[in-house]
Design a protein around this motif. Structure first.
Motif, PDB file in Angstrom:
ATOM      1  N   PHE A 107      -0.251   7.106   0.882  1.00 43.44           N
ATOM      2  CA  PHE A 107       0.991   7.872   0.900  1.00 43.44           C
ATOM      3  C   PHE A 107       1.601   7.807   2.294  1.00 43.44           C
ATOM      4  CE2 PHE A 107       3.567  11.767   0.932  1.00 43.44           C
ATOM      5  CZ  PHE A 107       4.287  11.575  -0.238  1.00 43.44           C
ATOM      6  N   ASN A 108       2.696   7.065   2.415  1.00 42.44           N
ATOM      7  CA  ASN A 108       3.321   6.855   3.718  1.00 42.44           C
ATOM      8  C   ASN A 108       4.826   6.727   3.516  1.00 42.44           C
ATOM      9  OD1 ASN A 108       3.981   6.220   6.342  1.00 42.44           O
ATOM     10  ND2 ASN A 108       3.240   4.099   6.231  1.00 42.44           N
ATOM     11  N   LEU A 109       5.478   7.859   3.347  1.00 42.40           N
ATOM     12  CA  LEU A 109       6.911   7.838   3.089  1.00 42.40           C
ATOM     13  C   LEU A 109       7.727   7.359   4.279  1.00 42.40           C
ATOM     14  CD1 LEU A 109       7.450  11.160   1.075  1.00 42.40           C
ATOM     15  CD2 LEU A 109       7.533   8.810   0.215  1.00 42.40           C
ATOM     16  N   SER A 110       7.099   7.306   5.462  1.00 41.75           N
ATOM     17  CA  SER A 110       7.844   6.892   6.651  1.00 41.75           C
ATOM     18  C   SER A 110       7.931   5.374   6.794  1.00 41.75           C
ATOM     19  CB  SER A 110       7.185   7.477   7.907  1.00 41.75           C
ATOM     20  OG  SER A 110       5.854   6.973   8.052  1.00 41.75           O
ATOM     21  N   HIS A 111       7.274   4.628   5.916  1.00 39.06           N
ATOM     22  CA  HIS A 111       7.328   3.171   6.013  1.00 39.06           C
ATOM     23  C   HIS A 111       8.783   2.715   5.872  1.00 39.06           C
ATOM     24  CE1 HIS A 111       6.634  -1.074   5.295  1.00 39.06           C
ATOM     25  NE2 HIS A 111       5.358  -0.908   5.605  1.00 39.06           N
ATOM     26  N   PRO A 112       9.309   1.950   6.839  1.00 37.26           N
ATOM     27  CA  PRO A 112      10.744   1.609   6.814  1.00 37.26           C
ATOM     28  C   PRO A 112      11.161   0.799   5.594  1.00 37.26           C
ATOM     29  CG  PRO A 112       9.555   0.338   8.489  1.00 37.26           C
ATOM     30  CD  PRO A 112       8.619   1.392   8.023  1.00 37.26           C
TER      31      PRO A 112
ATOM     32  N   SER B 272       0.819  -1.204   0.000  1.00 36.86           N
ATOM     33  CA  SER B 272       0.000   0.000   0.000  1.00 36.86           C
ATOM     34  C   SER B 272       0.857   1.259   0.000  1.00 36.86           C
ATOM     35  CB  SER B 272      -0.933  -0.003   1.210  1.00 36.86           C
ATOM     36  OG  SER B 272      -1.725   1.154   1.242  1.00 36.86           O
ATOM     37  N   ALA B 273       1.897   1.265   0.823  1.00 38.79           N
ATOM     38  CA  ALA B 273       2.793   2.424   0.873  1.00 38.79           C
ATOM     39  C   ALA B 273       3.543   2.597  -0.445  1.00 38.79           C
ATOM     40  CB  ALA B 273       3.777   2.263   2.030  1.00 38.79           C
ATOM     41  N   LEU B 274       3.941   1.495  -1.054  1.00 39.26           N
ATOM     42  CA  LEU B 274       4.643   1.578  -2.327  1.00 39.26           C
ATOM     43  C   LEU B 274       3.733   2.133  -3.422  1.00 39.26           C
ATOM     44  CD1 LEU B 274       7.082   1.025  -4.125  1.00 39.26           C
ATOM     45  CD2 LEU B 274       6.298  -1.342  -4.359  1.00 39.26           C
ATOM     46  N   LEU B 275       2.492   1.667  -3.449  1.00 43.15           N
ATOM     47  CA  LEU B 275       1.545   2.165  -4.448  1.00 43.15           C
ATOM     48  C   LEU B 275       1.305   3.672  -4.287  1.00 43.15           C
ATOM     49  CD1 LEU B 275      -1.137  -0.684  -4.550  1.00 43.15           C
ATOM     50  CD2 LEU B 275       0.477  -0.067  -6.352  1.00 43.15           C
ATOM     51  N   GLY B 276       1.320   4.151  -3.054  1.00 42.78           N
ATOM     52  CA  GLY B 276       1.107   5.564  -2.814  1.00 42.78           C
ATOM     53  C   GLY B 276       2.155   6.444  -3.472  1.00 42.78           C
ATOM     54  N   VAL B 277       3.357   5.920  -3.635  1.00 36.11           N
ATOM     55  CA  VAL B 277       4.423   6.670  -4.318  1.00 36.11           C
ATOM     56  C   VAL B 277       4.474   6.319  -5.799  1.00 36.11           C
ATOM     57  CG1 VAL B 277       6.920   7.056  -4.408  1.00 36.11           C
ATOM     58  CG2 VAL B 277       5.771   6.776  -2.194  1.00 36.11           C
ATOM     59  N   PHE B 278       4.246   5.056  -6.096  1.00 33.49           N
ATOM     60  CA  PHE B 278       4.479   4.524  -7.430  1.00 33.49           C
ATOM     61  C   PHE B 278       3.419   4.970  -8.430  1.00 33.49           C
ATOM     62  CE2 PHE B 278       4.968   0.714 -10.322  1.00 33.49           C
ATOM     63  CZ  PHE B 278       6.262   1.021 -10.711  1.00 33.49           C
ATOM     64  N   VAL B 279       2.144   4.923  -8.046  1.00 34.47           N
ATOM     65  CA  VAL B 279       1.063   5.236  -8.987  1.00 34.47           C
ATOM     66  C   VAL B 279       1.123   6.685  -9.472  1.00 34.47           C
ATOM     67  CG1 VAL B 279      -1.439   5.427  -9.226  1.00 34.47           C
ATOM     68  CG2 VAL B 279      -0.443   3.385  -8.184  1.00 34.47           C
ATOM     69  N   PRO B 280       1.248   7.680  -8.582  1.00 37.81           N
ATOM     70  CA  PRO B 280       1.348   9.062  -9.090  1.00 37.81           C
ATOM     71  C   PRO B 280       2.558   9.266 -10.000  1.00 37.81           C
ATOM     72  CG  PRO B 280       0.862   9.050  -6.741  1.00 37.81           C
ATOM     73  CD  PRO B 280       1.210   7.647  -7.107  1.00 37.81           C
TER      74      PRO B 280
ATOM     75  N   LEU C 134      13.876  -0.347   0.099  1.00 39.13           N
ATOM     76  CA  LEU C 134      13.642  -0.507  -1.331  1.00 39.13           C
ATOM     77  C   LEU C 134      14.349   0.585  -2.130  1.00 39.13           C
ATOM     78  CD1 LEU C 134      12.147  -1.929  -3.657  1.00 39.13           C
ATOM     79  CD2 LEU C 134      10.231  -0.383  -3.244  1.00 39.13           C
ATOM     80  N   ALA C 135      14.287   1.821  -1.635  1.00 40.17           N
ATOM     81  CA  ALA C 135      14.923   2.928  -2.349  1.00 40.17           C
ATOM     82  C   ALA C 135      16.435   2.735  -2.434  1.00 40.17           C
ATOM     83  CB  ALA C 135      14.594   4.250  -1.656  1.00 40.17           C
ATOM     84  N   ARG C 136      17.041   2.298  -1.323  1.00 40.06           N
ATOM     85  CA  ARG C 136      18.491   2.099  -1.339  1.00 40.06           C
ATOM     86  C   ARG C 136      18.891   1.012  -2.324  1.00 40.06           C
ATOM     87  NH1 ARG C 136      17.586   2.848   4.180  1.00 40.06           N
ATOM     88  NH2 ARG C 136      17.536   0.600   4.561  1.00 40.06           N
ATOM     89  N   ARG C 137      18.104  -0.048  -2.392  1.00 45.45           N
ATOM     90  CA  ARG C 137      18.440  -1.141  -3.304  1.00 45.45           C
ATOM     91  C   ARG C 137      18.012  -0.838  -4.732  1.00 45.45           C
ATOM     92  NH1 ARG C 137      16.907  -6.676   0.023  1.00 45.45           N
ATOM     93  NH2 ARG C 137      18.071  -6.182   1.929  1.00 45.45           N
ATOM     94  N   ALA C 138      16.932  -0.076  -4.860  1.00 40.13           N
ATOM     95  CA  ALA C 138      16.392   0.160  -6.200  1.00 40.13           C
ATOM     96  C   ALA C 138      17.249   1.130  -6.998  1.00 40.13           C
ATOM     97  CB  ALA C 138      14.968   0.689  -6.105  1.00 40.13           C
ATOM     98  N   ALA C 139      17.908   2.066  -6.323  1.00 43.12           N
ATOM     99  CA  ALA C 139      18.680   3.075  -7.063  1.00 43.12           C
ATOM    100  C   ALA C 139      19.728   2.426  -7.973  1.00 43.12           C
ATOM    101  CB  ALA C 139      19.309   4.063  -6.095  1.00 43.12           C
TER     102      ALA C 139
END
Length: 539
Positions: free
Chosen positions: A223-228, A91-99, A233-238
C-alpha cells in the motif's frame, strides 16, 4: 521503415493470433456442447446474463484500468527507471487493486439479485432466480481474470505473448469437460457449467505465477498511495474506465432490452455473437494486443513516424483478415450454424434464427475490428477523451435504435442497432486519429488515405487496401453462395457429410481469397509468402 518493422508486428500478431485461434476453436467446442445440452431456452438466457454481469465488472477493472491505461504507464515507468521501477509500480498498484477487487467480488456474491434485477429487468421469476444463483458462483472470476489482465499486460511489455494468449484455453477446456462428463453430479446441471467457468478462470491466474517469477514481476502488494505513477494511472484511467464502461454498458443495454424478448431469442443472439467474436478474437484482438506495447513505447519516446507506421500497419493487417472473415461468415452462416449448433436440444427454429442473426452481425466485424485496433493508439498517446466520446455515441445509437427497431423487428432490430452503432463509432475514431496526431506534431499533414507503411506502394492508402481485400474475397464468396445450394447435403444428412461440405466451401473461399489477393498485390501476401518460405527452409 521506422522500427519496429511490419514484420515484427506481424510475427507478434501471428503468435497471439494462432494461439487465440486454438482458444476460439475450443470456445466454439464449448458453445457446441452447451447448445447440445441445453438448447436455446430459458436456461441459456439466464446463463448468458449471469456470465455477462461479472464480465462487465471484470472488464471495468481489468480492461478499463489495466488494458488501456496500465500498459502505457508501465512502459513510461520502464523507460524512465528500468525493471526495478516496474516492480515498484506493480507492487503499489496491487496494494490498491487487490482489496478493491475483493470487496467488489464479495458484494456481488452477497447481493446477486440486485445485479440481475438491474440488468435483466424483463426476466420472469424462473430466469431471474437461475441468473442470480449463477452470478453468485461466477463473481470470483472478477478477481481472477482482472489479475490475469494485469499480469498479461506486464508480460506483453516484456515481449511475452504466447502464454497470455493461450490462457483462455483453460476456461474453455474446463467447461467442455464438465458439460460432457460431470453435469449429472449437480442437482441443477447449468450450475456445474458456472462452477467450471470459475475454476477455469482461477487456473489462468495460477499458470502465470511461475512466468511472472521468471521475469522478476511476481511482487507482493504494497500500500503506497504516494507512488507517482499511481497518480498518472488514476488520471488516465478515469476517462478510460468511463470509455470501457460505456462499451460494457452497451452490452448491458442489449441484454436488458433482450430480456423482454421471448424465451430463447436472447440465447440465439448469444450464440450468434460467439461466431462474430471468433473472427474478432483471432484477428483484431491479436493484432491489437501485439501492437499496444510497441505503440506505448513509441509514444513514450515521442517517435511519431514509427507510431504512425505501426498504427497503419495494424489497421491494414486487421482489414486483410477481418474483411474476408466478415464476408465468409455472412455467406456461409447457414452451414456453419448447422454444423456447430444444430444438435441435441438445439432445434431447427433456433438454428434458423441464429443463422439470420449471424448474417446481420457479420456486417459489424470490420468496423469493430477497426475500433479495437485504432483505440489503443489513442491510449498510447495518453488521450482517453476521444475513445470515450466514440463509446458514448455508440451507446446512444444502441439505446435509441435498439428501442425503435426492436418494437418493429424484435431481435433482428436489436441486432441491427448494434451494427449501426459499431459503424458510426469506427468512422468517428478513424477520422479523429490523424487530427490528434497532427495536433501533437507527431506526423505531417496526411490522412489515412495517403499514408500506409511499407511494403505498400506510395499513394496506395488504407481505403484502397481495404477495397482490394473486399474484391479478393468477393468473387470466391459469391461462387460459394450460389454453389452452396447444390452442394449442401440437407438437414437429414449425417454430421460427417455436413462437416465435409462445409470444409470444402471454406477451403474454396480461403484459397480463392489468397489467390486473388496475390494477383491484386495485397502487400500482406508478400509477408505471408516470406513467412512460409522461412518455415519451409527450417524443416
Amino acid at each position: 521503415m521506422p522500427e519496429p518493422s511490419i514484420q515484427k508486428l506481424t510475427t507478434r500478431a501471428g503468435t497471439v493470433g494462432s494461439l487465440t485461434a486454438v482458444s476460439r476453436v475450443l470456445g466454439l467446442a464449448r458453445e457446441m456442447v452447451l447448445a447440445n445440452a441445453f438448447g436455446a431456452g430459458a436456461v441459456m438466457d439466464a446463463f448468458l446474463v449471469a456470465l455477462t454481469l461479472p464480465n462487465v465488472l471484470r472488464r471495468l477493472a481489468g480492461e478499463g484500468v489495466l488494458g488501456v491505461a496500465f500498459v502505457p504507464v508501465l512502459a513510461e515507468v520502464k523507460t524512465a527507471g528500468g525493471p526495478p521501477a516496474m516492480r515498484g509500480f506493480v507492487s503499489a498498484l496491487l496494494g490498491v487493486f487487490v482489496p478493491s477487487l475483493l470487496l467488489f467480488t464479495l458484494l456481488g456474491i452477497a447481493f446477486p439479485e440486485v445485479l440481475v434485477d438491474l440488468f435483466a429487468v424483463g426476466f420472469d421469476p424462473e430466469r431471474a432466480h437461475l441468473a442470480a444463483e449463477m452470478t453468485r458462483i461466477l463473481m470470483p472470476c472478477v478477481c481472477f481474470i482482472s489479475l490475469v489482465a494485469l499480469a498479461s499486460g506486464a508480460l506483453n511489455l516484456e515481449g511475452v505473448f504466447a502464454v497470455p494468449a493461450a490462457l483462455p484455453m483453460l476456461l474453455n477446456i474446463s467447461v467442455v469437460v464438465v458439460t460432457l462428463g460431470l453435469l449429472s453430479r449437480f442437482e441443477v446441471p447449468i450450475y456445474g457449467v458456472a462452477w467450471a467457468v470459475t475454476v477455469g478462470a482461477g487456473a489462468q491466474l495460477a499458470v502465470l505465477f511461475p512466468l511472472l517469477r521468471r521475469h522478476g514481476l511476481l511482487v507482493l502488494p504494497r500500500f503506497n498511495l504516494s507512488h507517482p505513477a499511481l497518480g498518472t494511472l488514476a488520471r488516465r484511467a478515469a476517462p478510460a474506465v468511463l470509455g470501457v464502461g460505456v462499451y460494457q454498458l452497451n452490452i448491458v443495454v442489449v441484454r436488458t432490452i433482450g430480456s423482454f424478448l421471448p424465451s430463447g431469442e436472447l440465447a440465439c443472439y448469444g450464440f450468434a455473437t460467439r461466431l462474430q467474436e471468433l473472427a474478432l478474437g483471432v484477428f483484431a484482438v491479436s493484432i491489437s494486443v501485439a501492437a499496444l506495447p510497441t505503440l506505448s513505447e513509441q509514444a513514450a519516446r515521442r517517435d511519431g513516424s514509427a507510431l504512425w507506421a505501426t498504427s497503419n500497419a495494424a489497421l491494414c493487417a486487421t482489414n486483410f483478415l477481418t474483411i474476408p472473415s466478415a464476408i465468409g461468415l455472412a455467406t456461409l452462416a447457414q452451414p456453419i450454424v448447422e454444423v456447430l449448433f444444430r444438435h441435441g436440444a438445439f432445434d431447427p427454429t433456433s438454428a434458423a434464427l441464429t443463422t439470420q442473426l449471424v448474417q446481420i452481425l457479420a456486417l459489424a466485424i470490420v468496423p469493430i475490428g477497426v475500433v479495437r485496433v485504432i483505440v489503443p493508439v489513442f491510449y498510447a498517446l495518453g488521450n482517453t477523451i476521444i475513445p470515450l466520446a466514440g463509446a458514448l455515441v455508440s451507446l446512444l445509437c444502441t439505446i435509441v435504435l435498439g428501442l425503435v427497431l426492436k418494437s418493429t423487428w424484435a431481435v433482428f432490430g436489436l441486432t441491427l442497432a448494434t451494427v449501426c452503432a459499431a459503424i458510426i463509432q469506427s468512422a468517428l475514431v478513424v477520422s479523429l486519429l490523424p487530427v490528434l496526431m497532427r495536433s501533437r506534431g507527431l506526423v505531417p499533414l496526411r490522412t489515412l488515405r495517403t499514408s500506409v507503411p511499407e511494403p505498400t506502394k506510395a499513394g496506395d492508402g488504407v481505403l484502397i487496401h481495404a477495397m482490394r481485400c473486399f474484391v479478393s474475397v468477393g468473387v470466391p464468396a459469391a461462387v460459394a453462395h450460389f454453389g452452396r445450394a447444390e452442394l449442401w447435403p440437407g438437414a437429414e444428412a449425417s454430421t460427417l457429410a455436413k462437416v465435409g461440405c462445409l470444409l470444402v466451401l471454406l477451403f474454396f473461399v480461403g484459397l480463392g481469397y489468397f489467390g486473388f489477393a496475390a494477383v491484386l498485390a495485397v502487400p500482406e501476401m508478400k509477408l505471408l509468402g516470406a513467412m512460409i518460405r522461412r518455415r519451409v527452409r527450417k524443416l
